[in-house]
Design a protein around this motif. Structure first.
Motif, PDB file in Angstrom:
ATOM      1  N   VAL A  68       0.828  -1.215   0.000  1.00  0.00           N
ATOM      2  CA  VAL A  68       0.000   0.000   0.000  1.00  0.00           C
ATOM      3  C   VAL A  68       0.856   1.256   0.000  1.00  0.00           C
ATOM      4  CG1 VAL A  68      -2.025  -1.035   1.054  1.00  0.00           C
ATOM      5  CG2 VAL A  68      -0.219  -0.114   2.507  1.00  0.00           C
ATOM      6  N   ARG A  69       2.073   1.151  -0.509  1.00  0.00           N
ATOM      7  CA  ARG A  69       2.975   2.302  -0.361  1.00  0.00           C
ATOM      8  C   ARG A  69       2.516   3.516  -1.171  1.00  0.00           C
ATOM      9  NH1 ARG A  69       5.239  -0.933  -4.092  1.00  0.00           N
ATOM     10  NH2 ARG A  69       6.352   0.038  -5.819  1.00  0.00           N
ATOM     11  N   ILE A  70       1.951   3.279  -2.379  1.00  0.00           N
ATOM     12  CA  ILE A  70       1.567   4.444  -3.197  1.00  0.00           C
ATOM     13  C   ILE A  70       0.440   5.243  -2.532  1.00  0.00           C
ATOM     14  CG2 ILE A  70       0.720   5.177  -5.464  1.00  0.00           C
ATOM     15  CD1 ILE A  70       3.493   4.187  -5.713  1.00  0.00           C
ATOM     16  N   PRO A  71      -0.664   4.591  -2.085  1.00  0.00           N
ATOM     17  CA  PRO A  71      -1.688   5.370  -1.378  1.00  0.00           C
ATOM     18  C   PRO A  71      -1.137   6.091  -0.154  1.00  0.00           C
ATOM     19  CG  PRO A  71      -2.485   3.178  -1.862  1.00  0.00           C
ATOM     20  CD  PRO A  71      -1.078   3.209  -2.288  1.00  0.00           C
ATOM     21  N   ALA A  72      -0.227   5.413   0.560  1.00  0.00           N
ATOM     22  CA  ALA A  72       0.339   6.052   1.744  1.00  0.00           C
ATOM     23  C   ALA A  72       1.132   7.292   1.351  1.00  0.00           C
ATOM     24  CB  ALA A  72       1.231   5.055   2.486  1.00  0.00           C
ATOM     25  N   PHE A  73       1.935   7.182   0.278  1.00  0.00           N
ATOM     26  CA  PHE A  73       2.712   8.343  -0.176  1.00  0.00           C
ATOM     27  C   PHE A  73       1.775   9.489  -0.559  1.00  0.00           C
ATOM     28  CE2 PHE A  73       6.313   5.449  -1.957  1.00  0.00           C
ATOM     29  CZ  PHE A  73       6.701   5.174  -0.665  1.00  0.00           C
ATOM     30  N   VAL A  74       0.730   9.143  -1.323  1.00  0.00           N
ATOM     31  CA  VAL A  74      -0.181  10.186  -1.790  1.00  0.00           C
ATOM     32  C   VAL A  74      -0.840  10.885  -0.609  1.00  0.00           C
ATOM     33  CG1 VAL A  74      -2.306  10.605  -3.068  1.00  0.00           C
ATOM     34  CG2 VAL A  74      -0.575   9.130  -4.024  1.00  0.00           C
ATOM     35  N   LEU A  75      -1.177  10.089   0.420  1.00  0.00           N
ATOM     36  CA  LEU A  75      -1.806  10.672   1.607  1.00  0.00           C
ATOM     37  C   LEU A  75      -0.873  11.676   2.270  1.00  0.00           C
ATOM     38  CD1 LEU A  75      -4.473  10.231   3.126  1.00  0.00           C
ATOM     39  CD2 LEU A  75      -3.173   8.842   4.739  1.00  0.00           C
ATOM     40  N   ILE A  76       0.393  11.272   2.418  1.00  0.00           N
ATOM     41  CA  ILE A  76       1.373  12.170   3.054  1.00  0.00           C
ATOM     42  C   ILE A  76       1.551  13.437   2.223  1.00  0.00           C
ATOM     43  CG2 ILE A  76       3.805  12.402   3.666  1.00  0.00           C
ATOM     44  CD1 ILE A  76       3.700   9.337   4.237  1.00  0.00           C
ATOM     45  N   ILE A  77       1.696  13.240   0.896  1.00  0.00           N
ATOM     46  CA  ILE A  77       1.895  14.395   0.016  1.00  0.00           C
ATOM     47  C   ILE A  77       0.688  15.327   0.093  1.00  0.00           C
ATOM     48  CG2 ILE A  77       2.208  15.101  -2.375  1.00  0.00           C
ATOM     49  CD1 ILE A  77       3.586  12.310  -2.754  1.00  0.00           C
ATOM     50  N   ALA A  78      -0.522  14.743   0.066  1.00  0.00           N
ATOM     51  CA  ALA A  78      -1.741  15.553   0.064  1.00  0.00           C
ATOM     52  C   ALA A  78      -1.832  16.417   1.313  1.00  0.00           C
ATOM     53  CB  ALA A  78      -2.960  14.656  -0.051  1.00  0.00           C
ATOM     54  N   THR A  79      -1.365  15.871   2.440  1.00  0.00           N
ATOM     55  CA  THR A  79      -1.375  16.649   3.676  1.00  0.00           C
ATOM     56  C   THR A  79      -0.599  17.942   3.504  1.00  0.00           C
ATOM     57  OG1 THR A  79      -1.234  14.513   4.755  1.00  0.00           O
ATOM     58  CG2 THR A  79      -0.976  16.457   6.148  1.00  0.00           C
ATOM     59  N   PHE A  80       0.623  17.803   2.966  1.00  0.00           N
ATOM     60  CA  PHE A  80       1.464  18.993   2.827  1.00  0.00           C
ATOM     61  C   PHE A  80       0.945  19.944   1.760  1.00  0.00           C
ATOM     62  CE2 PHE A  80       4.344  16.028   4.936  1.00  0.00           C
ATOM     63  CZ  PHE A  80       4.614  16.801   6.051  1.00  0.00           C
ATOM     64  N   VAL A  81       0.368  19.376   0.695  1.00  0.00           N
ATOM     65  CA  VAL A  81      -0.199  20.247  -0.332  1.00  0.00           C
ATOM     66  C   VAL A  81      -1.322  21.093   0.256  1.00  0.00           C
ATOM     67  CG1 VAL A  81      -1.470  20.290  -2.497  1.00  0.00           C
ATOM     68  CG2 VAL A  81       0.455  18.773  -2.245  1.00  0.00           C
ATOM     69  N   THR A  82      -2.133  20.478   1.119  1.00  0.00           N
ATOM     70  CA  THR A  82      -3.212  21.224   1.769  1.00  0.00           C
ATOM     71  C   THR A  82      -2.646  22.366   2.607  1.00  0.00           C
ATOM     72  OG1 THR A  82      -4.332  19.120   1.912  1.00  0.00           O
ATOM     73  CG2 THR A  82      -5.315  20.957   3.095  1.00  0.00           C
ATOM     74  N   ILE A  83      -1.545  22.065   3.330  1.00  0.00           N
ATOM     75  CA  ILE A  83      -0.917  23.117   4.134  1.00  0.00           C
ATOM     76  C   ILE A  83      -0.471  24.270   3.234  1.00  0.00           C
ATOM     77  CG2 ILE A  83       1.075  23.663   5.587  1.00  0.00           C
ATOM     78  CD1 ILE A  83       0.951  20.781   6.605  1.00  0.00           C
ATOM     79  N   VAL A  84       0.222  23.926   2.127  1.00  0.00           N
ATOM     80  CA  VAL A  84       0.707  24.965   1.214  1.00  0.00           C
ATOM     81  C   VAL A  84      -0.458  25.795   0.686  1.00  0.00           C
ATOM     82  CG1 VAL A  84       1.768  25.332  -1.037  1.00  0.00           C
ATOM     83  CG2 VAL A  84       2.786  23.743   0.542  1.00  0.00           C
ATOM     84  N   ARG A  85      -1.529  25.103   0.315  1.00  0.00           N
ATOM     85  CA  ARG A  85      -2.681  25.829  -0.246  1.00  0.00           C
ATOM     86  C   ARG A  85      -3.246  26.822   0.752  1.00  0.00           C
ATOM     87  NH1 ARG A  85      -7.420  22.483  -2.422  1.00  0.00           N
ATOM     88  NH2 ARG A  85      -8.229  24.563  -2.834  1.00  0.00           N
TER      89      ARG A  85
END
Lengths: 216, 333
Positions: A68-85
């Motif tokens: 499940v590494r890809i979904p996990a990566f996307v989840l982590i990335i999405a968190t930071f993208v939300t912060i940036v936004r």
């Protein structure tokens, strides 16, 4: 030890430059480089997300199951993208406006996923942060260069400052984006080829010199 | 029988025709002379300036490109085959006098350096250089071209004196047919590009090319007729549109001098017929859909499909028979 970090830096900035060498993340590259300021903004946003996600992923690299590494990566990335936004929306609303749709799309940016998959999930946190920083800077520099060229030619200004009244609107259009991108990739490979050639010649000369001294 | 009783050793080909690229291009230049003269007569010295600048820049940029690629100047002059001059001339003839002089220079540089030389020089270009240069100018300099105040006017073909829509535009938009076919044929009182207004001059050039067997005149005729018929069909079979639709805009000029370019048209007869029919359909369709002159865009679009035509429509070799299918497939031991 020091050499390893140097190699990461050179890799991220030049030898595997995400835009001109790996041709990753072309969607924001083509769409957003109508202005140099957009390039810097997008590049720095990606750099921030890249550093943070690389750090977290490399910390969690033994905890994330392989399946499940890809979904996990996307989840982590999405968190930071939300912060940036959220931060950009509050502090730099004009930049937020001009980046538009491409800001949330950083989540699926290939550069970040590629670095997470090929580097952060295999290396120590410090190295991963270093890699994220230099890859992000490579992306930022590439985007800014393209943005500057397209802004000068396409709208006769740089970083929003009006230079002259003359402009070639072709470079502001999407056809011009592809054209500029192609020219930049061509120039980049020509230069890197030349450098590689010189380095090889220097290496062989050194090698020959060593041999001669040995013979003597 | 070789003369002077000398034996000539050489590998094939042994029979060489005297037709070279250089000669063909010279003939095209000659064929363009009437249109050029009529353009200068109709539009004045500004037209001459534009044509000169465009030709000069085209030739100069080809030579400079070759010099950068480490060829000597003598080599450049020897290899010069007039094709860049033709491209420059075509480009100069397809802009209007309302364009500022520097636009032509940029278009010319783009068409020669990017479209032709970067793809490998004469005969290797994917699309017609002159047409691409023209579209480059059209996209790039809309803001500086005169009489372009309203964004929906779309009149590239405006004149300095009267800044109205061209015949083709008024024709498509309001069904306005105030100019007689004779006017359209002679190009007087018709706003438009330098070289395309006087159809009679274009016809003279085209007939010269056809007599010299440089172009096959049936293909452009197919294009023009199909365009006219399809335009009539799109207007609900009002046959009074046929002549104005054919005689206005850059259709005739494009059909004879641009669509027939050797490198950007298919090789075989069947492919050519299909190609020119498609061109006609696309031109009429685009004109109707976009409400502006679209000949150059249609030709550019079809140029990109030429490799497909060349790949899939091939002449049968002499004596070729279709292989019969063996029932039950081949038997293997």
């Amino acid at each position: 030890m020091n050499n390893e970090y140097k190699k990461i830096a050179v890799d991220g900035l030049i030898t595997s430059n995400p835009t001109f060498k790996l041709v990753l993340g072309t969607c924001p590259t083509l769409a957003l480089t109508t202005m140099a300021m957009n390039g810097i903004g997008m590049g720095l946003a990606v750099t921030f997300v890249l550093i943070c996600s690389n750090l977290i992923i490399s910390l969690l690299r033994n905890a994330i199951p392989n399946q499940v590494r890809i979904p996990a990566f996307v989840l982590i990335i999405a968190t930071f993208v939300t912060i940036v936004r959220l931060v950009l929306d509050k502090l730099l609303p004009s930049l937020y406006e001009s980046l538009g749709l491409y800001l949330p799309l950083i989540v699926v940016n290939c550069i970040i996923l590629a670095r997470a998959e090929s580097f952060a999930s295999k290396n120590t946190p410090l190295k991963s942060v270093c890699d994220g920083l230099f890859t992000g800077l490579g992306f930022t520099i590439a985007l800014t260069l393209m943005g500057a060229v397209r802004e000068i030619l396409g709208s006769g200004s740089i970083f929003g400052l009006k230079l002259w009244n003359f402009s070639i609107a072709f470079f502001a259009s999407s056809a011009g984006a592809f054209f500029t991108f192609a020219i930049f990739i061509a120039l980049f490979s020509i230069i890197s080829e030349q450098v590689e050639k010189k380095r090889k010649i220097a290496k062989y000369n050194l090698f020959d010199a060593q041999k001669k001294t040995e013979v003597i | 029988m070789p003369q002077n009783n000398t034996l000539i050793y050489s590998s094939s080909p042994h029979i060489r025709s005297k037709i070279t690229t250089k000669k063909i291009m010279q003939d095209v230049c000659i064929a363009l002379i009437p249109a050029t003269i009529m353009g200068i007569v109709l539009f004045g010295l500004k037209a001459l300036l534009l044509i000169f600048l465009s030709c000069f820049t085209a030739v100069a940029s080809e030579i400079i490109f070759n010099l950068i690629n480490k060829k000597t100047f003598i080599q450049c002059v020897k290899e010069f085959d007039y094709s860049s001059l033709v491209s420059g001339l075509l480009l100069g003839l397809t802009v209007g006098t309302n364009y500022p002089w520097y636009t032509v220079i940029f278009g010319s540089i783009f068409s020669i350096i990017v479209v032709k030389m970067l793809f490998g020089g004469t005969g290797k270009n994917l699309v017609n250089p002159a047409i691409t240069g023209r579209i480059f100018i059209f996209i790039s300099f809309q803001s500086v071209v005169g009489a372009w105040v309203l964004p929906n006017v779309n009149s590239i073909f405006t004149n300095n004196i009267s800044t109205g829509a061209t015949v083709i535009e008024s024709l498509i938009k309001n069904g306005n047919k105030n100019l007689s076919s004779l006017d359209l044929l002679l190009g007087s009182r018709v706003p438009g590009c330098i070289g395309e207004t006087c159809k009679l001059a274009i016809w003279a050039g085209a007939i010269y090319l056809a007599v010299k067997k440089i172009i096959n005149i049936t293909y452009p005729l197919i294009y023009i007729v199909v365009e006219g018929i399809f335009a009539v069909a799109l207007k609900g079979f009002d046959f009074s549109y046929f002549l104005p639709s054919i005689l206005s805009g850059g259709l005739i000029f494009g059909a004879f001098f641009m669509a027939t370019d050797y490198t950007t048209s298919p090789d075989t007869k069947t492919a050519n017929i299909i190609y020119f029919i498609c061109l006609g359909l696309i031109t009429a369709g685009l004109r109707e859909a976009t409400k502006m002159e679209a000949t150059s865009f249609a030709i550019l679009l079809m140029n990109l499909t030429v490799p497909l035509f060349d790949k899939f429509i091939i002449n049968k070799p002499f004596g070729y028979q279709k292989q019969k299918k063996i029932k039950g497939g081949e038997k293997h031991e």
